[in-house]
Scaffold this motif. Sequence first.
Motif, PDB file in Angstrom:
ATOM      1  N   ALA A 169       0.863  -1.182   0.000  1.00 16.49           N
ATOM      2  CA  ALA A 169       0.000   0.000   0.000  1.00 16.49           C
ATOM      3  C   ALA A 169       0.900   1.233   0.000  1.00 16.49           C
ATOM      4  CB  ALA A 169      -0.908   0.008   1.216  1.00 16.49           C
ATOM      5  N   LEU A 170       0.456   2.268  -0.680  1.00 17.73           N
ATOM      6  CA  LEU A 170       1.256   3.474  -0.856  1.00 17.73           C
ATOM      7  C   LEU A 170       0.436   4.693  -0.453  1.00 17.73           C
ATOM      8  CD1 LEU A 170       3.762   5.016  -2.096  1.00 17.73           C
ATOM      9  CD2 LEU A 170       2.490   4.989  -4.270  1.00 17.73           C
ATOM     10  N   LEU A 171       0.945   5.460   0.501  1.00 14.77           N
ATOM     11  CA  LEU A 171       0.315   6.725   0.881  1.00 14.77           C
ATOM     12  C   LEU A 171       1.028   7.825   0.110  1.00 14.77           C
ATOM     13  CD1 LEU A 171      -1.435   8.644   2.554  1.00 14.77           C
ATOM     14  CD2 LEU A 171       0.220   8.415   4.422  1.00 14.77           C
ATOM     15  N   PHE A 172       0.313   8.444  -0.835  1.00 16.71           N
ATOM     16  CA  PHE A 172       0.963   9.390  -1.734  1.00 16.71           C
ATOM     17  C   PHE A 172      -0.068  10.377  -2.264  1.00 16.71           C
ATOM     18  CE2 PHE A 172       3.779  10.352  -5.492  1.00 16.71           C
ATOM     19  CZ  PHE A 172       4.920  10.641  -4.756  1.00 16.71           C
ATOM     20  N   GLY A 173       0.421  11.421  -2.926  1.00 17.22           N
ATOM     21  CA  GLY A 173      -0.463  12.445  -3.464  1.00 17.22           C
ATOM     22  C   GLY A 173      -0.427  12.495  -4.975  1.00 17.22           C
ATOM     23  N   GLU A 174      -1.519  12.936  -5.562  1.00 15.19           N
ATOM     24  CA  GLU A 174      -1.609  13.146  -7.003  1.00 15.19           C
ATOM     25  C   GLU A 174      -2.150  14.552  -7.255  1.00 15.19           C
ATOM     26  OE1 GLU A 174      -2.392   8.630  -8.727  1.00 15.19           O
ATOM     27  OE2 GLU A 174      -4.083  10.014  -8.553  1.00 15.19           O
TER      28      GLU A 174
END
Length: 613
Positions: free
Chosen positions: A473-478
């Motif tokens: 799982a990846l916590l990231f922004g777009e």
Amino acid sequence: MHSLPAVREFANNPSVFSLWKNWRRRILYFPRLFTKKEKLILGLLIIVFASSASTFLFSFFMSHTVSAPRNAGTYREGLMTRPRFINPLYLSNNDTDRDLTGLIFSSLIRYDSKGNIIPDLAESWELSPDNKTYTFHLVKNALWHDGEKVTADDVLFTIKTIQNLEYKSPLRQNWQGVSVQKLDDYTVSFTLRVPYSPFLENATTFILPEHIWGRIPPQSSFISEFNRKPVGSGKYVFSALKTSTTNEITSYTLIANSRYYREPSHISNLIFTFYASEGELIRAYKKGELDGFGSISPEHIADLKKQDMNVYALRIPRIFAVFLNQNKFPAFKDVRVRNALSLAIDKDALIRDVLKEGAIPADSPIPPGTFGYAPLPDNLKITPNQSVAIETLEKAGWKKNDNGIYAMTAKQDGKKVDMTLSFELVTSDVPELIQTAEFIQKSLAVIGIDVRITSLSTIDLEAQNIRTRSYDALLFGETVGHDPDPYPFWHTSQIRDPGLNIALFANRQADVLLEDARHNPNTDTRRKEYADFQNIVRKNFGALFLYSPTYYYGVRSIIKGIDLQNIVVPAERFNEIDNWYIKTRRSWKTQKKTGYGAGSAPGHRPDLSSAIF
């Protein structure tokens, strides 16, 4: 002309001397003609006359002049990221690179503070009837900072260089399938294979000088000194930089471009200094070493406002979410598991307790307030409830093991496989994201899901995990643009690098909607297609959408003329820096011009923005 002897004869004449003596006696005797009371009245009348005359002259001056910005002053800003490539070819996630590149270089068009497209190097443009060819007409008075003319050759060179694989530009994907042609020295056209509605945003790409970069081979482009000391055509010119003993840039100075092809900026100098933390920025500001900085944490705003700072709260079209890799962690393939994860995370509590109200909830691939965003339908709304999350997991066949973690035995390819809801959550080492990851970790632990957190620098995260899709799982922004195109983030064809589909989302119906929306010029149709696409992603829990952040930017109150309302990336706060000023002067009123000139912005400079709070 009188001769010198004649003047002397006149001065020595006894009758002249006698006349002057008589007048002097009368003047000295004059006050004796009045009583003390009359002298007082006469004095008051003289004072009143002098005062009235002064007031009249001052009033006349003030009514016939206006306070106007004066081209002078220095603005000092603090940043926490040091520049690496001040080069349009290599703009990526380094906000400082974007800041400086946008100040030094120009683009064909740009956006104003309200998100409207306005001319920059291009004075006008038109679109062909088939919606596939864009023709831009350049201004003829633009110069590079070294005095060379800006022409269509520079535009042609920039785009072809971005498209060249040898340069490894992260912007290459934006220009695939686009042919560029020089029609004359100041006219260039772009032809697309198929219509692409958001294409105009591509025209905000900054232009490089061919006479400089055309001499630098691709293999030397990363190490060129022009990445640090660039030559652009924009509002500000590189002046100086200071480095540490390890050759890291510690400060960077720009000066206003006096030969700018539009109205030059009022603030003469910009000095950027780099700090290791927000705490250092705040201390430097309080000591008077800085005039402003961005990315302010909400908990510091009240104190900074007491320190003569205007703070601007800006919505950026960015969403942060947890992206689930179903290929690496098969349990995520079950929509019921994804639903349970969503039920367990209270976004309102996250925003209140961790982000200190510095964000708004996100529920979609398109950020709230952005073109195409569709409000969440009632039938898809979810109220966080950890008890319901546990119930959802148990109905799906999950049971707690001896460690209190949900597990089950499932069949994969005809074989029994033991699965445990224990996974790794990878994120950037940004404090806000680490705290968010810890909030998620605690929330999921309550319902029997184990989360291990790994944080990396953004550069390492992109290289080791994102590009290789190596994460559970990846916590990231777009971030999307002024005219959002979700295709690169959500279309099935973009699952593999260099695509940006980090959710690994695959849905044929969504693909069709995204394909048509980016080619259809009808705004209403695109809006409807984006709404349908968002609801497909929501229904399938394509990601765990968390929040859309607020960008807080603070500037000392002596800096006037700031109007910040609508930006996509923090660097756009400088899009109208030519309106900012520090010093003022009185200027005689002239007849106001209204409307737009050819290829020019409105003829006014706004005052402080209503966005100040």
